[in-house]
Design an enzyme around this catalytic site. Structure first.
Site, PDB file in Angstrom:
ATOM      1  N   ASN A 179       0.628  -1.340   0.053  1.00  0.00           N
ATOM      2  CA  ASN A 179      -0.090   0.001   0.026  1.00  0.00           C
ATOM      3  C   ASN A 179       0.966   1.313  -0.035  1.00  0.00           C
ATOM      4  O   ASN A 179       1.834   1.399   0.576  1.00  0.00           O
ATOM      5  CB  ASN A 179      -1.111   0.075   1.090  1.00  0.00           C
ATOM      6  CG  ASN A 179      -0.494  -0.664   2.414  1.00  0.00           C
ATOM      7  OD1 ASN A 179       0.374  -1.591   2.619  1.00  0.00           O
ATOM      8  ND2 ASN A 179      -0.620  -0.171   3.567  1.00  0.00           N
ATOM      9  N   LEU A 226      -9.414   9.927 -15.330  1.00  0.00           N
ATOM     10  CA  LEU A 226     -10.879   9.281 -15.034  1.00  0.00           C
ATOM     11  C   LEU A 226     -11.603  10.272 -14.059  1.00  0.00           C
ATOM     12  O   LEU A 226     -12.647  10.280 -14.129  1.00  0.00           O
ATOM     13  CB  LEU A 226     -10.387   8.013 -14.713  1.00  0.00           C
ATOM     14  CG  LEU A 226     -10.112   6.980 -15.554  1.00  0.00           C
ATOM     15  CD1 LEU A 226      -9.411   5.689 -15.147  1.00  0.00           C
ATOM     16  CD2 LEU A 226     -10.960   6.631 -16.888  1.00  0.00           C
ATOM     17  N   CYS A 229      -8.033   5.083  -4.410  1.00  0.00           N
ATOM     18  CA  CYS A 229      -7.020   5.805  -5.256  1.00  0.00           C
ATOM     19  C   CYS A 229      -7.122   6.891  -5.867  1.00  0.00           C
ATOM     20  O   CYS A 229      -6.137   7.593  -5.897  1.00  0.00           O
ATOM     21  CB  CYS A 229      -6.500   4.559  -6.302  1.00  0.00           C
ATOM     22  SG  CYS A 229      -5.726   3.095  -5.608  1.00  0.00           S
TER      23      CYS A 229
HETATM   24  P1  NAD Z   1      -3.812  -3.045   0.073  1.00  0.00           P
HETATM   25  O1  NAD Z   1      -3.740  -2.343   1.377  1.00  0.00           O
HETATM   26  O2  NAD Z   1      -5.130  -3.768  -0.292  1.00  0.00           O
HETATM   27  O3  NAD Z   1      -2.663  -4.276   0.181  1.00  0.00           O
HETATM   28  C1  NAD Z   1      -1.290  -4.067   0.432  1.00  0.00           C
HETATM   29  C2  NAD Z   1      -0.993  -4.963   1.178  1.00  0.00           C
HETATM   30  O4  NAD Z   1       0.611  -4.903   1.599  1.00  0.00           O
HETATM   31  C3  NAD Z   1      -1.453  -5.278   2.520  1.00  0.00           C
HETATM   32  O5  NAD Z   1      -2.026  -6.457   2.840  1.00  0.00           O
HETATM   33  C4  NAD Z   1      -0.206  -4.929   3.845  1.00  0.00           C
HETATM   34  O6  NAD Z   1      -0.353  -6.073   4.684  1.00  0.00           O
HETATM   35  C5  NAD Z   1       1.095  -5.395   2.662  1.00  0.00           C
HETATM   36  N1  NAD Z   1       2.339  -4.880   3.095  1.00  0.00           N
HETATM   37  C6  NAD Z   1       2.545  -3.492   3.650  1.00  0.00           C
HETATM   38  N2  NAD Z   1       3.746  -3.736   3.738  1.00  0.00           N
HETATM   39  C7  NAD Z   1       4.372  -5.014   3.450  1.00  0.00           C
HETATM   40  C8  NAD Z   1       5.621  -5.413   3.712  1.00  0.00           C
HETATM   41  N3  NAD Z   1       6.753  -4.597   4.237  1.00  0.00           N
HETATM   42  N4  NAD Z   1       5.942  -6.631   3.383  1.00  0.00           N
HETATM   43  C9  NAD Z   1       4.805  -7.460   2.959  1.00  0.00           C
HETATM   44  N5  NAD Z   1       3.516  -6.911   3.036  1.00  0.00           N
HETATM   45  C10 NAD Z   1       3.437  -5.836   3.310  1.00  0.00           C
HETATM   46  O7  NAD Z   1      -3.642  -2.229  -1.074  1.00  0.00           O
HETATM   47  P2  NAD Z   1      -4.094  -2.228  -2.816  1.00  0.00           P
HETATM   48  O8  NAD Z   1      -5.417  -1.894  -3.051  1.00  0.00           O
HETATM   49  O9  NAD Z   1      -3.851  -3.685  -2.888  1.00  0.00           O
HETATM   50  O10 NAD Z   1      -3.042  -1.398  -3.215  1.00  0.00           O
HETATM   51  C11 NAD Z   1      -1.736  -1.643  -3.344  1.00  0.00           C
HETATM   52  C12 NAD Z   1      -1.029  -0.560  -4.352  1.00  0.00           C
HETATM   53  O11 NAD Z   1      -1.657  -0.812  -5.465  1.00  0.00           O
HETATM   54  C13 NAD Z   1      -1.136   0.840  -4.119  1.00  0.00           C
HETATM   55  O12 NAD Z   1      -0.162   1.509  -4.443  1.00  0.00           O
HETATM   56  C14 NAD Z   1      -2.429   1.342  -5.071  1.00  0.00           C
HETATM   57  O13 NAD Z   1      -2.460   2.587  -5.079  1.00  0.00           O
HETATM   58  C15 NAD Z   1      -2.206   0.431  -6.111  1.00  0.00           C
HETATM   59  N6  NAD Z   1      -3.499   0.211  -6.960  1.00  0.00           N
HETATM   60  C16 NAD Z   1      -4.565  -0.257  -6.218  1.00  0.00           C
HETATM   61  C17 NAD Z   1      -5.793  -0.481  -7.239  1.00  0.00           C
HETATM   62  C18 NAD Z   1      -7.046  -0.978  -6.476  1.00  0.00           C
HETATM   63  O14 NAD Z   1      -7.898  -1.233  -7.159  1.00  0.00           O
HETATM   64  N7  NAD Z   1      -7.165  -1.126  -5.153  1.00  0.00           N
HETATM   65  C19 NAD Z   1      -5.594  -0.275  -8.370  1.00  0.00           C
HETATM   66  C20 NAD Z   1      -4.446  -0.028  -9.071  1.00  0.00           C
HETATM   67  C21 NAD Z   1      -3.265   0.223  -8.312  1.00  0.00           C
HETATM   68  C1  UGA Z   2      -9.885   3.094 -10.300  1.00  0.00           C
HETATM   69  C2  UGA Z   2      -9.482   2.934 -12.013  1.00  0.00           C
HETATM   70  O1  UGA Z   2     -10.799   2.794 -12.980  1.00  0.00           O
HETATM   71  C3  UGA Z   2      -8.585   1.926 -12.230  1.00  0.00           C
HETATM   72  O2  UGA Z   2      -8.122   1.954 -13.818  1.00  0.00           O
HETATM   73  C4  UGA Z   2      -7.315   2.048 -11.149  1.00  0.00           C
HETATM   74  O3  UGA Z   2      -6.279   1.087 -11.540  1.00  0.00           O
HETATM   75  C5  UGA Z   2      -7.837   2.133  -9.925  1.00  0.00           C
HETATM   76  O4  UGA Z   2      -8.712   3.468  -9.876  1.00  0.00           O
HETATM   77  C6  UGA Z   2      -6.651   2.375  -9.005  1.00  0.00           C
HETATM   78  O5  UGA Z   2      -5.708   3.035  -9.229  1.00  0.00           O
HETATM   79  O6  UGA Z   2      -6.860   1.990  -7.745  1.00  0.00           O
HETATM   80  P1  UGA Z   2     -11.490   2.128  -8.960  1.00  0.00           P
HETATM   81  O7  UGA Z   2     -11.387   3.142  -7.941  1.00  0.00           O
HETATM   82  O8  UGA Z   2     -11.363   0.576  -8.501  1.00  0.00           O
HETATM   83  O9  UGA Z   2     -10.617   2.030 -10.267  1.00  0.00           O
HETATM   84  O10 UGA Z   2     -12.893   2.135  -9.514  1.00  0.00           O
HETATM   85  P2  UGA Z   2     -13.680   2.893 -10.714  1.00  0.00           P
HETATM   86  O11 UGA Z   2     -14.484   1.937 -11.630  1.00  0.00           O
HETATM   87  O12 UGA Z   2     -12.787   3.726 -11.386  1.00  0.00           O
HETATM   88  O13 UGA Z   2     -14.632   3.917  -9.805  1.00  0.00           O
HETATM   89  C7  UGA Z   2     -13.932   4.928  -8.980  1.00  0.00           C
HETATM   90  C8  UGA Z   2     -15.345   5.714  -8.321  1.00  0.00           C
HETATM   91  O14 UGA Z   2     -15.912   6.498  -9.428  1.00  0.00           O
HETATM   92  C9  UGA Z   2     -16.389   5.083  -7.732  1.00  0.00           C
HETATM   93  O15 UGA Z   2     -16.895   5.586  -6.751  1.00  0.00           O
HETATM   94  C10 UGA Z   2     -17.430   4.966  -8.749  1.00  0.00           C
HETATM   95  O16 UGA Z   2     -18.796   4.655  -8.199  1.00  0.00           O
HETATM   96  C11 UGA Z   2     -17.023   6.303  -9.266  1.00  0.00           C
HETATM   97  N1  UGA Z   2     -17.727   6.548 -10.709  1.00  0.00           N
HETATM   98  C12 UGA Z   2     -17.208   5.839 -11.799  1.00  0.00           C
HETATM   99  C13 UGA Z   2     -18.573   7.584 -10.977  1.00  0.00           C
HETATM  100  O17 UGA Z   2     -19.086   8.278  -9.976  1.00  0.00           O
HETATM  101  N2  UGA Z   2     -19.263   7.837 -12.275  1.00  0.00           N
HETATM  102  C14 UGA Z   2     -18.592   7.133 -13.270  1.00  0.00           C
HETATM  103  O18 UGA Z   2     -19.305   7.450 -14.408  1.00  0.00           O
HETATM  104  C15 UGA Z   2     -17.542   6.120 -13.192  1.00  0.00           C
END
Ligand code: NAD
Ligand code: UGA
Length: 458
Positions: free
Chosen positions: A90, A226, A275
């Protein structure tokens, strides 16, 4: 079976878990280990009840787990044995010190860099999967180069674009995979090794390669663009409510211009998720730190508009319900930040709940997946809140229903039944514009869609 390559992922969260599960399903010739410091999360990944809810994920995990996909807390051994290490920890917004509330908190990321240095016994490719500020790889490289045993580490950026609720589909059929590497012999070889994983199922033309810095920054920019579309349409929704224009009609008219495109133009109570806000604020912070205040202000407005939209939604509720919701029961339909996930991080429902509780409303919260998280999110707030999986129970005796998450099954509810169980006049605020507003008015509701004329008897 012996595997041709060993891949490690540090961080078994919303990204690490699904990403590695899909890779493992598609690459039976590689071994994938996913490690985390959180033993509960790992136990979840090894059980029948996965720690995150994602449509289709159970099946993918079932296919690969125990075959070439393994979840454990063995971080040191994982690092020692891996050829390629994805880091998917994270990177939340900093809550302390310089940059608090804006910059990325890179402590988890840095800790993994030190762990890699400590435990690696051979050369490794390190892949930035987490979303990071541009030029983070530089800092990572400095830590990795300071290793006493002369190991060589090549850092590659491979940001993740999956959205929650559609993670499996996005991973299998994403628009593109982005790989950023240094333009050196080792950099190109590392990029090719990472691309080889994706080539197992992704068409070649969807695998884009760039410099490390472009790749890091592209991730922040993609999320900023986005979110900007949502804030743009939400800004217009406010104007529509004043002018009797209809934001849905506008989104259709504007979105059918192929230069603009139709997606991400659904007006809503606000965007949430872990995010969008975090990444935009990070972009703002970076722009400020490079002394580009106009760039920073431009992007910060996207977040300001989102805050305005959430607050505006609650102000409208209070105003329309005769300027007071004190003591009134309000049913919140949905708490997750979007449909098909149990994730509530930065969900607009948290802000809406907080503001309604400040107005002394009583809340009945219903959601098919997010109640456990909702309880945690509201734990420190004072006021009367009840939780139920059953939307009919939530609405019973309520003065208002507010739809906050676009769960599909809300469209199929028996709103006659809901209407007759509520106090009259029964208000309905559709923060996602998913319901059939005309029919609801015919049933008798006072209906407040977002960004169009209200349908009421007043
Ligand atoms: P998350 O909090 O669900 O998962 C991160 C995990 O990393 C946790 O389980 C935590 O315990 C673990 N962790 C932290 N420090 C650690 C260490 N030193 N060793 C081993 N494990 C460790 O986070 P996430 O939603 O999976 O997001 C991870 C990254 O991906 C972030 O940078 C986020 O911005 C990016 N990202 C998230 C999404 C999404 O949809 N959630 C989409 C695209 C990118
Ligand atoms: C978003 C991006 O879509 C992913 O490409 C990216 O990888 C991710 O963030 C990330 O970096 O974490 P996510 O946040 O999981 O994905 O979901 P989205 O579908 O993008 O929705 C984000 C928010 O916008 C939600 O609250 C959704 O309800 C809202 N939304 C989406 C609107 O209010 N209007 C829309 O038309 C679309």
């Amino acid at each position: 079976m012996s595997h041709s390559k060993r891949i490690l992922c540090i961080g078994a969260g919303y990204v690490g878990g699904p990403t590695m599960a899909v890779m493992a399903m598609k690459c039976p010739d590689y071994r994938f280990d996913v490690v985390d410091i959180n033993p509960e999360r790992i136990a979840g990944w090894n059980s029948d009840e996965l720690p995150i809810y994602e449509p289709g994920l159970d099946e993918v995990v079932r296919k690969a787990r125990g075959r070439n996909l393994f979840f454990s807390t063995e971080i040191a051994a994982g690092i020692r044995d891996a050829d390629i290490i994805f880091v998917s920890v994270n990177t939340p917004t900093k809550t302390f010190g310089e940059g608090a509330g804006m910059a990325s908190d890179l402590q988890y990321w840095e800790r993994t860099a030190h762990e890699i240095v400590e435990h690696a016994e051979g050369d490794k490719i390190i892949v930035e999967k987490s979303t990071l500020p541009v030029r983070t790889a530089e800092a990572m490289e400095r830590i990795l180069k300071a290793n006493p045993r002369g190991r060589r580490f090549e850092v590659v950026s491979n940001p993740e674009f999956l959205a929650e609720g559609t993670a499996v589909r996005d991973l299998l059929e994403g628009d593109r995979v982005l790989i950023g590497a240094h333009d050196t012999k080792d950099g190109r070889a590392a990029a090719a090794a990472v691309a080889d994983i994706y080539r197992h199922w992704m068409p070649e033309e969807r695998i884009l390669t760039t410099s490390v810095w472009s790749s890091e920054l592209s991730k922040l920019v993609a999320n900023a663009f986005l979110a900007q579309r949502i804030s743009s349409i939400n800004a217009i929704s406010a104007l529509c409510e004043k002018t009797d224009a209809d934001v849905g009609e506008i989104a259709r008219a504007v979105g059918s211009d192929s230069r603009i495109g139709a997606r991400f133009l659904n007006a809503s109570v606000g965007f949430g998720g872990s995010c969008f806000k975090k990444d935009i604020l990070n972009l703002v912070y970076i722009a400020r730190s490079y002394n580009l205040p106009e760039v920073a202000d431009y992007w910060e407005a996207v977040v300001r508009m989102n805050n305005f939209q959430m607050e505006r939604f609650v102000r409208r509720m209070v105003r329309e319900m005769f300027n007071t919701v004190a003591g009134k029961k309000i049913a919140l339909f949905g708490f997750a930040f979007k449909a098909d996930t149990g994730d509530t991080r930065e969900s607009p429902a948290i802000t809406v709940s907080r503001l309604l509780l400040e107005e002394r409303a009583h809340l009945a919260i219903t959601d098919p997946q997010a109640l456990e998280n909702a309880r945690k999110d509201l734990a420190d707030l004072e006021g009367e809140v009840t939780y139920t999986i059953d939307p009919y129970a939530a609405a019973e005796g309520a003065d208002a229903v507010a739809v906050l998450t676009e769960w599909r099954h809300y469209r199929e509810l028996d709103f006659e039944r809901i209407f007759h169980s509520m106090r009259q006049p029964a208000f309905l605020f559709d923060g996602r514009n998913i319901l059939d507003h005309r029919t609801l008015r015919e049933i008798g509701f006072q209906v407040y869609p977002l960004g169009s004329r209200s349908l009421t008897s007043f």
